[in-house]
Design a protein around this motif. Structure first.
Motif, PDB file in Angstrom:
ATOM      1  N   GLY A  83       0.810  -1.220   0.000  1.00  0.00           N
ATOM      2  CA  GLY A  83       0.000   0.000   0.000  1.00  0.00           C
ATOM      3  C   GLY A  83       0.839   1.264   0.000  1.00  0.00           C
ATOM      4  N   GLY A  84       1.988   1.241   0.663  1.00  0.00           N
ATOM      5  CA  GLY A  84       2.877   2.405   0.677  1.00  0.00           C
ATOM      6  C   GLY A  84       3.403   2.736  -0.707  1.00  0.00           C
ATOM      7  N   TRP A  85       3.666   1.706  -1.512  1.00  0.00           N
ATOM      8  CA  TRP A  85       4.117   1.943  -2.894  1.00  0.00           C
ATOM      9  C   TRP A  85       2.995   2.582  -3.698  1.00  0.00           C
ATOM     10  N   ILE A  86       1.779   2.078  -3.520  1.00  0.00           N
ATOM     11  CA  ILE A  86       0.637   2.665  -4.239  1.00  0.00           C
ATOM     12  C   ILE A  86       0.461   4.122  -3.817  1.00  0.00           C
ATOM     13  N   LEU A  87       0.578   4.393  -2.518  1.00  0.00           N
ATOM     14  CA  LEU A  87       0.427   5.759  -2.027  1.00  0.00           C
ATOM     15  C   LEU A  87       1.492   6.682  -2.618  1.00  0.00           C
ATOM     16  N   ASN A 101      -5.460  13.794   2.550  1.00  0.00           N
ATOM     17  CA  ASN A 101      -6.709  13.968   3.278  1.00  0.00           C
ATOM     18  C   ASN A 101      -7.470  12.655   3.448  1.00  0.00           C
ATOM     19  N   GLN A 102      -7.380  11.797   2.433  1.00  0.00           N
ATOM     20  CA  GLN A 102      -8.087  10.519   2.484  1.00  0.00           C
ATOM     21  C   GLN A 102      -7.479   9.568   1.457  1.00  0.00           C
ATOM     22  N   VAL A 103      -7.363   8.308   1.843  1.00  0.00           N
ATOM     23  CA  VAL A 103      -6.964   7.242   0.928  1.00  0.00           C
ATOM     24  C   VAL A 103      -7.841   6.045   1.230  1.00  0.00           C
ATOM     25  N   VAL A 104      -8.424   5.474   0.190  1.00  0.00           N
ATOM     26  CA  VAL A 104      -9.219   4.264   0.347  1.00  0.00           C
ATOM     27  C   VAL A 104      -8.649   3.220  -0.607  1.00  0.00           C
ATOM     28  N   PHE A 105      -8.163   2.109  -0.020  1.00  0.00           N
ATOM     29  CA  PHE A 105      -7.690   0.984  -0.815  1.00  0.00           C
ATOM     30  C   PHE A 105      -8.883   0.053  -0.983  1.00  0.00           C
ATOM     31  N   LYS A 106      -9.441   0.007  -2.189  1.00  0.00           N
ATOM     32  CA  LYS A 106     -10.683  -0.719  -2.434  1.00  0.00           C
ATOM     33  C   LYS A 106     -10.459  -2.193  -2.740  1.00  0.00           C
ATOM     34  N   THR A 127      -2.928  29.567  -1.754  1.00  0.00           N
ATOM     35  CA  THR A 127      -1.607  28.950  -1.920  1.00  0.00           C
ATOM     36  C   THR A 127      -1.688  27.442  -2.142  1.00  0.00           C
ATOM     37  N   SER A 128      -2.886  26.874  -2.035  1.00  0.00           N
ATOM     38  CA  SER A 128      -3.011  25.412  -2.082  1.00  0.00           C
ATOM     39  C   SER A 128      -3.922  24.935  -3.209  1.00  0.00           C
ATOM     40  N   ILE A 129      -3.714  23.679  -3.564  1.00  0.00           N
ATOM     41  CA  ILE A 129      -4.514  23.022  -4.595  1.00  0.00           C
ATOM     42  C   ILE A 129      -4.853  21.627  -4.087  1.00  0.00           C
ATOM     43  N   THR A 130      -6.143  21.305  -4.069  1.00  0.00           N
ATOM     44  CA  THR A 130      -6.602  19.987  -3.630  1.00  0.00           C
ATOM     45  C   THR A 130      -7.020  19.182  -4.851  1.00  0.00           C
ATOM     46  N   VAL A 131      -6.566  17.942  -4.882  1.00  0.00           N
ATOM     47  CA  VAL A 131      -6.756  17.059  -6.035  1.00  0.00           C
ATOM     48  C   VAL A 131      -7.333  15.728  -5.563  1.00  0.00           C
ATOM     49  N   SER A 132      -8.233  15.163  -6.368  1.00  0.00           N
ATOM     50  CA  SER A 132      -8.664  13.790  -6.124  1.00  0.00           C
ATOM     51  C   SER A 132      -8.054  12.900  -7.199  1.00  0.00           C
ATOM     52  N   VAL A 133      -7.697  11.696  -6.794  1.00  0.00           N
ATOM     53  CA  VAL A 133      -7.055  10.729  -7.690  1.00  0.00           C
ATOM     54  C   VAL A 133      -7.813   9.416  -7.594  1.00  0.00           C
ATOM     55  N   GLU A 134      -8.118   8.830  -8.741  1.00  0.00           N
ATOM     56  CA  GLU A 134      -8.694   7.487  -8.798  1.00  0.00           C
ATOM     57  C   GLU A 134      -7.712   6.588  -9.536  1.00  0.00           C
ATOM     58  N   LYS A 160     -11.496  -0.422 -10.206  1.00  0.00           N
ATOM     59  CA  LYS A 160     -10.955   0.665  -9.380  1.00  0.00           C
ATOM     60  C   LYS A 160     -10.342   0.039  -8.138  1.00  0.00           C
ATOM     61  N   VAL A 161      -9.087   0.398  -7.854  1.00  0.00           N
ATOM     62  CA  VAL A 161      -8.391  -0.190  -6.715  1.00  0.00           C
ATOM     63  C   VAL A 161      -8.109   0.803  -5.589  1.00  0.00           C
ATOM     64  N   THR A 162      -8.039   2.075  -5.913  1.00  0.00           N
ATOM     65  CA  THR A 162      -7.712   3.072  -4.895  1.00  0.00           C
ATOM     66  C   THR A 162      -8.333   4.407  -5.279  1.00  0.00           C
ATOM     67  N   GLU A 163      -8.713   5.184  -4.259  1.00  0.00           N
ATOM     68  CA  GLU A 163      -9.096   6.574  -4.491  1.00  0.00           C
ATOM     69  C   GLU A 163      -8.510   7.396  -3.360  1.00  0.00           C
ATOM     70  N   ALA A 164      -8.137   8.635  -3.676  1.00  0.00           N
ATOM     71  CA  ALA A 164      -7.461   9.467  -2.685  1.00  0.00           C
ATOM     72  C   ALA A 164      -7.764  10.939  -2.931  1.00  0.00           C
ATOM     73  N   ASN A 165      -7.527  11.732  -1.888  1.00  0.00           N
ATOM     74  CA  ASN A 165      -7.688  13.171  -1.955  1.00  0.00           C
ATOM     75  C   ASN A 165      -6.460  13.768  -1.270  1.00  0.00           C
ATOM     76  N   LEU A 166      -5.742  14.643  -1.990  1.00  0.00           N
ATOM     77  CA  LEU A 166      -4.495  15.209  -1.487  1.00  0.00           C
ATOM     78  C   LEU A 166      -4.489  16.717  -1.667  1.00  0.00           C
ATOM     79  N   THR A 167      -3.725  17.399  -0.813  1.00  0.00           N
ATOM     80  CA  THR A 167      -3.561  18.839  -0.938  1.00  0.00           C
ATOM     81  C   THR A 167      -2.081  19.167  -1.080  1.00  0.00           C
ATOM     82  N   TYR A 168      -1.795  20.036  -2.031  1.00  0.00           N
ATOM     83  CA  TYR A 168      -0.438  20.508  -2.314  1.00  0.00           C
ATOM     84  C   TYR A 168      -0.408  22.011  -2.082  1.00  0.00           C
TER      85      TYR A 168
END
Length: 139
Positions: A40-44, A69-74, A95-102, A116-124
């Motif tokens: 899971g760490g590699w996927i993250l 912000n969130q990671v779900v390993f489906k 100053t920030s940008i929030t992105v969702s990744v599938e 679908k194996v993973t979904e996540a939400n991150l802020t940069y």
């Protein structure tokens, strides 16, 4: 229906039409955990790379990950799965940008299907040369 949707193998999930394909990678044996599944760490780490693509373009300079912000390993990911990472900007702040990744896995080339194996939400955050937050330039 987009062309990529109409060519999916039977039993596959629909790929997101509202997101941009930002990364593709094949899961390799070196990336497995003790159970033989992809760690899971590699996927993250791949999610973080994929999630940074759109903010890099928008920030026009250095960025740093400030929150996962969130990671779900489906579903588990297996050696040989072709992973496709789709991203969408959810919010642009000062100053920030929030992105969702599938993340979708294309499995079993002899009888392919996409899941679908993973979904996540991150802020940069956009940063200057000293690592301090700076405003995101207007589009």
């Amino acid at each position: 229906m987009s062309n990529r949707q109409s060519t999916l193998p039977a039993g596959s999930e629909s790929l997101p039409a509202d997101r941009e394909l930002v990364l593709r990678v094949i899961a390799m044996p070196a990336d497995t955990n003790a159970s033989g599944d992809i760690f899971g760490g590699w996927i993250l780490a791949q999610v973080d790379l994929a999630g940074a693509v759109l903010p890099l373009r928008l920030a026009r300079g250095r960025i740093a990950t400030v929150a996962v912000n969130q990671v779900v390993f489906k579903q588990p990911v297996s050696v040989g799965d072709l992973l496709s990472f789709y991203a969408k900007v959810e919010r642009i702040g000062r100053t920030s940008i929030t992105v969702s990744v599938e993340v979708f896995a294309e499995r079993n080339p002899a009888d392919p299907r996409i899941v679908k194996v993973t979904e996540a939400n991150l802020t940069y955050v956009a940063i200057d040369r000293d690592g301090q937050p700076r405003p995101v330039p207007p589009p």
